[in-house]
Structure formats: C-alpha cells, structure tokens
Design a protein around this motif. Structure first.
Motif, PDB file in Angstrom:
ATOM      1  N   PHE A  83     -17.103 -56.271  66.064  1.00 30.57           N
ATOM      2  CA  PHE A  83     -15.820 -55.747  65.592  1.00 30.57           C
ATOM      3  C   PHE A  83     -15.096 -55.218  66.809  1.00 30.57           C
ATOM      4  CE2 PHE A  83     -13.521 -52.646  62.639  1.00 30.57           C
ATOM      5  CZ  PHE A  83     -12.968 -53.620  61.827  1.00 30.57           C
ATOM      6  N   ASN A  84     -13.755 -55.373  66.869  1.00 27.41           N
ATOM      7  CA  ASN A  84     -13.042 -54.902  68.051  1.00 27.41           C
ATOM      8  C   ASN A  84     -11.649 -54.376  67.707  1.00 27.41           C
ATOM      9  OD1 ASN A  84     -13.098 -58.250  68.298  1.00 27.41           O
ATOM     10  ND2 ASN A  84     -11.042 -57.392  68.459  1.00 27.41           N
ATOM     11  N   PRO A  85     -11.548 -53.361  66.848  1.00 20.09           N
ATOM     12  CA  PRO A  85     -10.232 -52.829  66.505  1.00 20.09           C
ATOM     13  C   PRO A  85      -9.624 -52.012  67.636  1.00 20.09           C
ATOM     14  CG  PRO A  85     -11.925 -51.442  65.571  1.00 20.09           C
ATOM     15  CD  PRO A  85     -12.636 -52.624  66.187  1.00 20.09           C
ATOM     16  N   PHE A  86      -8.304 -51.924  67.629  1.00 19.29           N
ATOM     17  CA  PHE A  86      -7.590 -50.997  68.492  1.00 19.29           C
ATOM     18  C   PHE A  86      -7.582 -49.615  67.843  1.00 19.29           C
ATOM     19  CE2 PHE A  86      -6.280 -54.914  70.314  1.00 19.29           C
ATOM     20  CZ  PHE A  86      -5.890 -54.632  71.617  1.00 19.29           C
ATOM     21  N   ASP A  87      -7.598 -48.579  68.667  1.00 13.55           N
ATOM     22  CA  ASP A  87      -7.501 -47.222  68.126  1.00 13.55           C
ATOM     23  C   ASP A  87      -6.066 -46.975  67.674  1.00 13.55           C
ATOM     24  OD1 ASP A  87      -6.170 -46.791  70.661  1.00 13.55           O
ATOM     25  OD2 ASP A  87      -6.727 -44.677  70.504  1.00 13.55           O
ATOM     26  N   PRO A  88      -5.786 -45.870  66.955  1.00 12.10           N
ATOM     27  CA  PRO A  88      -4.433 -45.645  66.434  1.00 12.10           C
ATOM     28  C   PRO A  88      -3.339 -45.622  67.490  1.00 12.10           C
ATOM     29  CG  PRO A  88      -5.992 -44.215  65.308  1.00 12.10           C
ATOM     30  CD  PRO A  88      -6.747 -44.883  66.426  1.00 12.10           C
TER      31      PRO A  88
ATOM     32  N   GLY B 162     -27.920 -50.516  64.400  1.00 15.21           N
ATOM     33  CA  GLY B 162     -27.141 -51.744  64.321  1.00 15.21           C
ATOM     34  C   GLY B 162     -25.690 -51.506  63.942  1.00 15.21           C
ATOM     35  N   PRO B 163     -24.899 -50.767  64.768  1.00 13.65           N
ATOM     36  CA  PRO B 163     -23.499 -50.504  64.435  1.00 13.65           C
ATOM     37  C   PRO B 163     -22.716 -51.801  64.270  1.00 13.65           C
ATOM     38  CG  PRO B 163     -23.926 -50.003  66.749  1.00 13.65           C
ATOM     39  CD  PRO B 163     -25.259 -50.246  66.108  1.00 13.65           C
ATOM     40  N   ARG B 164     -21.924 -51.886  63.198  1.00 17.73           N
ATOM     41  CA  ARG B 164     -21.284 -53.154  62.834  1.00 17.73           C
ATOM     42  C   ARG B 164     -19.763 -53.056  62.820  1.00 17.73           C
ATOM     43  NH1 ARG B 164     -22.587 -57.899  59.573  1.00 17.73           N
ATOM     44  NH2 ARG B 164     -20.769 -58.553  58.348  1.00 17.73           N
ATOM     45  N   HIS B 165     -19.202 -52.183  61.988  1.00 19.45           N
ATOM     46  CA  HIS B 165     -17.749 -52.037  61.864  1.00 19.45           C
ATOM     47  C   HIS B 165     -17.397 -50.555  61.934  1.00 19.45           C
ATOM     48  CE1 HIS B 165     -16.531 -56.113  59.825  1.00 19.45           C
ATOM     49  NE2 HIS B 165     -17.332 -56.284  60.867  1.00 19.45           N
ATOM     50  N   LEU B 166     -16.102 -50.264  62.071  1.00 20.07           N
ATOM     51  CA  LEU B 166     -15.669 -48.871  62.110  1.00 20.07           C
ATOM     52  C   LEU B 166     -14.278 -48.728  61.512  1.00 20.07           C
ATOM     53  CD1 LEU B 166     -13.395 -48.366  64.557  1.00 20.07           C
ATOM     54  CD2 LEU B 166     -15.403 -48.728  65.982  1.00 20.07           C
ATOM     55  N   ALA B 167     -13.936 -47.484  61.200  1.00 19.59           N
ATOM     56  CA  ALA B 167     -12.599 -47.166  60.685  1.00 19.59           C
ATOM     57  C   ALA B 167     -12.150 -45.840  61.274  1.00 19.59           C
ATOM     58  CB  ALA B 167     -12.617 -47.085  59.157  1.00 19.59           C
ATOM     59  N   PHE B 168     -10.898 -45.799  61.734  1.00 26.27           N
ATOM     60  CA  PHE B 168     -10.309 -44.563  62.229  1.00 26.27           C
ATOM     61  C   PHE B 168      -9.657 -43.805  61.077  1.00 26.27           C
ATOM     62  CE2 PHE B 168     -10.465 -47.066  66.125  1.00 26.27           C
ATOM     63  CZ  PHE B 168     -10.858 -46.129  67.064  1.00 26.27           C
ATOM     64  N   HIS B 169      -9.815 -42.488  61.097  1.00 24.59           N
ATOM     65  CA  HIS B 169      -9.124 -41.656  60.109  1.00 24.59           C
ATOM     66  C   HIS B 169      -7.622 -41.746  60.349  1.00 24.59           C
ATOM     67  CE1 HIS B 169      -7.857 -38.142  57.799  1.00 24.59           C
ATOM     68  NE2 HIS B 169      -9.018 -38.214  57.187  1.00 24.59           N
ATOM     69  N   PRO B 170      -6.798 -41.806  59.291  1.00 27.22           N
ATOM     70  CA  PRO B 170      -5.356 -41.997  59.495  1.00 27.22           C
ATOM     71  C   PRO B 170      -4.634 -40.824  60.129  1.00 27.22           C
ATOM     72  CG  PRO B 170      -5.857 -41.681  57.160  1.00 27.22           C
ATOM     73  CD  PRO B 170      -7.171 -41.856  57.856  1.00 27.22           C
ATOM     74  N   THR B 171      -5.197 -39.599  60.045  1.00 30.35           N
ATOM     75  CA  THR B 171      -4.484 -38.446  60.601  1.00 30.35           C
ATOM     76  C   THR B 171      -5.342 -37.570  61.512  1.00 30.35           C
ATOM     77  OG1 THR B 171      -5.006 -37.101  58.652  1.00 30.35           O
ATOM     78  CG2 THR B 171      -2.921 -38.330  58.620  1.00 30.35           C
ATOM     79  N   ARG B 172      -6.643 -37.721  61.494  1.00 34.78           N
ATOM     80  CA  ARG B 172      -7.536 -36.885  62.292  1.00 34.78           C
ATOM     81  C   ARG B 172      -8.105 -37.683  63.464  1.00 34.78           C
ATOM     82  NH1 ARG B 172      -9.787 -32.399  59.446  1.00 34.78           N
ATOM     83  NH2 ARG B 172      -9.148 -32.306  57.256  1.00 34.78           N
ATOM     84  N   SER B 173      -8.603 -36.974  64.454  1.00 38.58           N
ATOM     85  CA  SER B 173      -9.258 -37.619  65.593  1.00 38.58           C
ATOM     86  C   SER B 173     -10.725 -37.861  65.256  1.00 38.58           C
ATOM     87  CB  SER B 173      -9.119 -36.746  66.841  1.00 38.58           C
ATOM     88  OG  SER B 173      -7.770 -36.631  67.216  1.00 38.58           O
ATOM     89  N   LEU B 174     -10.935 -38.723  64.254  1.00 34.99           N
ATOM     90  CA  LEU B 174     -12.263 -39.034  63.773  1.00 34.99           C
ATOM     91  C   LEU B 174     -12.418 -40.538  63.603  1.00 34.99           C
ATOM     92  CD1 LEU B 174     -12.645 -36.318  60.979  1.00 34.99           C
ATOM     93  CD2 LEU B 174     -13.774 -36.304  63.220  1.00 34.99           C
ATOM     94  N   THR B 175     -13.632 -41.021  63.851  1.00 36.94           N
ATOM     95  CA  THR B 175     -13.977 -42.424  63.663  1.00 36.94           C
ATOM     96  C   THR B 175     -15.257 -42.485  62.843  1.00 36.94           C
ATOM     97  OG1 THR B 175     -13.083 -42.924  65.858  1.00 36.94           O
ATOM     98  CG2 THR B 175     -14.447 -44.607  64.825  1.00 36.94           C
ATOM     99  N   TYR B 176     -15.304 -43.424  61.906  1.00 34.47           N
ATOM    100  CA  TYR B 176     -16.481 -43.594  61.063  1.00 34.47           C
ATOM    101  C   TYR B 176     -17.049 -44.983  61.330  1.00 34.47           C
ATOM    102  CZ  TYR B 176     -14.216 -39.672  58.724  1.00 34.47           C
ATOM    103  OH  TYR B 176     -13.611 -38.472  58.450  1.00 34.47           O
TER     104      TYR B 176
END
Length: 353
Positions: A151-156, A196-210
């Motif tokens: 997975f290779n998303p851009f950060d916010p 085995g980290p696979r995918h991630l999601a950034f919180h829409p308003t906080r400086s957090l990543t899941y």
C-alpha cells in the motif's frame, strides 16, 4: 454515480472475474446496475481515479503493468488509453500525488515502488523512478520471505508516501519531492514481529494513522509526525472478537469522514470489524464484528456520502451493501447484493449530469 469494480481473473488465482465492471449506482438505495464489462484484462486488482475523476487506472496483479482508461462522464463507460511497465512483479496498489501528475505503485513481489508520470491526456508515461525496499525479513516462513510492500497512500499534506511492508514488518516513510521519492528523516517504523502490516488510514482531522496488520489480525494506532515522517506507536488491538479462535487474516481499513468510526475487514472470520475512535485521544475500542454477507472480504469501501458500506466478498463472488448506523457505526444489510466474479476493489465517480 458510477462504481468501478476490479477483479481477479486468472486460473492461477482460482478466479472467476471478467475484468473491470462498471455499475450505475442508485444513490438513494445503494442498488447497483452493471452497464459495462471491460474484459481481456489480467487481474485488474486495484483501481484509482485520476484528478477530476476523468480517468481510471488499474494495476495488473501477478503481472508487471498498470493501465489507464478514459471515463465517459455521461455514460460512465471506459475507453482504454495505454499501458506501462512498473518494472516489478505483482503491482498491488497505486496512488496519485496531489498534483495528479505522478502515480506511485507498489510492486508487491518486486519489492519496490515505481513512479510513473501522467500525461495531460491521462495516459501513462514510462517509469521515471524505481525504489527498491530492503531489510530483515519477518518470521512467517511463507508470507515473509522478502520485502512485500502492499500500500502506498499519500499523507493528508501530500508531502509523504507511507508504505506498509508485509514482508519486513516495517512501515516506510518517503518524502515526495519534485516527482521523486526520498527517504524521510525517520525512514521507517518497526512493527511487532509477524504482524505483517498491510494497509493504513489517516485520521481526517488528527495527527494519527491506523495500520491494519494482516498476519496477526491487529490494528495499530500511531501518532503521525508530519514534519519528520515518523510513526509513534500508541496502541495495538485485535480486529477479531475475543471468542474467535479460528484462522483469519485482516485486509482492508477505512475511516468514516467524521473520524468517529474505523472499519477493518477480516478474511476467515468473514466480517467487518467496527472500531469506535475516542474523541479525547483517538484511541480505538472494538465495538463488534459484523458479518460481511459472504466469504473472504478482501476489500470494502464506504459510499461517498458515508451512508452505505459495500463488502466485496472475493470467494463467494458477491458485493453486499450495508446501512451504516451513523451513531454506533454498526452495519445492517440493505437487502441489495450483486453477483460479481472474484471482486477485489471498488471506486466511485460522479457523472456530469
């Protein structure tokens, strides 16, 4: 509104997909009506929309290519533009930089990241950068024999690309500067062995990543440091009920637009794990795991308005729609489902009307 569904198509994958299916979506009910199938494609297993929603792009799983299509804004139908090599085997994800001029692709078995420029007409230009990934492999004897970016998303901010690597139990961070990837000040975070980290999601308003970890079916909460690209671990939780002792692997992860609920798919338990996000600190609590309505939900997605969730059950060949309870985040079937061979990804685009 149109929905585009990618699938696995090859015998090697025991797949029954036909290619990319185009559906007209009833925004009131969530029902899907298929209007086109683009066949003769090898494993169009992840899709991404270009800037403005005028073009669609797909990787070809188990191959070494990515393809571009033009979207007719009135009918939603696709027209093939061109195809380019990613110079690595089994591309599995692709994401655009904020300008829409560059596409970043994860080569899962190629252990690399590819950058391809995009021409003004939406066609793909030849690869401009290939970045190999390396490090100590994880302990899983089958799944962790090499680097496996997934997975290779851009950060916010659009300044960083963050890459979970299932094979190395690492999450890499890169700056994206002038159309090129450069290791961040803190180039990677190390996860628990065998996660085995696979995918991630950034919180829409906080400086957090899941981050969803495939092999041990957990979700890790990280503080995201947007100046250095560092990930600071805060919490790790199972995505499965405590009563489940069978085999399962986590896959997808999504956060609702309000930042109050996080969803994870469980393949084996065949459910969508529902986590509530604490208002005070952004930490997670597992609220439950709702059945996906089929087998092996490799992918799922929320509708653009957040009222619906679609579970793509790869091994039972169905796309099942669910109502989202906006208070609890829990899911209930709408009664709408469609047959779709080996569905593995879904994106939405509005028509011009």
């Amino acid at each position: 509104m149109y929905a585009y569904v990618g699938s696995r198509t090859t015998r090697q994958r025991n797949a029954r997909g036909e290619g990319i299916s185009v559906y007209r979506m009833d925004t009131a009910t969530g029902a899907l009506e298929r209007v086109q199938v683009v066949g003769d494609l090898v494993n169009p297993s992840y899709l991404a929309l270009g800037a403005g929603g005028r073009h669609l792009y797909t990787v070809h799983g188990d191959e070494s290519e990515v393809s571009a299509f033009a979207i007719d804004r009135d009918s939603g139908r696709l027209r093939f533009l061109n195809r380019q090599s990613t110079q690595g085997r089994n591309p599995v994800h692709l994401a655009f930089d904020p300008s829409g001029r560059f596409l970043v692709v994860s080569n899962h078995i190629g252990s690399s990241l590819a950058v391809l420029p995009v021409a003004a007409d939406g066609s793909l230009q030849p690869l401009s950068q290939l970045v190999p990934l390396s490090g100590p492999i994880g302990p899983h004897r089958v799944e962790q024999q090499q680097s496996k970016p997934h997975f290779n998303p851009f950060d916010p901010s659009g300044r960083f690309v963050v890459v979970p690597d299932k094979g190395l139990d690492r999450i890499f961070s890169f700056r994206f500067i002038g159309g090129a990837l450069v290791p961040a000040d803190v180039p990677f975070a190390v996860t628990r062995e065998g996660a085995g980290p696979r995918h991630l999601a950034f919180h829409p308003t906080r400086s957090l990543t899941y981050v969803v970890n495939e092999l041990d079916s957990t979700v890790t909460t990280y503080r995201w440091h947007a100046e250095s690209g560092a990930l600071e671990p805060l919490q790790v939780l199972s995505s499965l009920p405590t009563t489940f002792t069978g085999n399962s692997r986590a896959a997808g992860i999504t956060i609702d637009a309000d930042g109050r609920t996080l969803y994870v798919s469980n393949r084996g338990h065949d459910s969508i794990g529902v986590f509530r996000i604490a208002e005070a600190d952004g930490l997670l609590t597992l609220a439950g795991a709702d059945a996906s309505g089929g087998r092996t939900p490799r992918f799922f997605t929320l509708s653009p308005d957040g009222r619906l969730l679609y579970a793509l059950n790869e091994d039972s060949d169905t796309i099942v729609a669910f109502h989202v309870d906006r208070t609890s985040g829990r899911l209930s079937p709408t009664g709408h489902a469609v047959k779709a061979g080996s569905p593995v990804t879904m994106v939405f685009s509005s028509s011009s009307r």
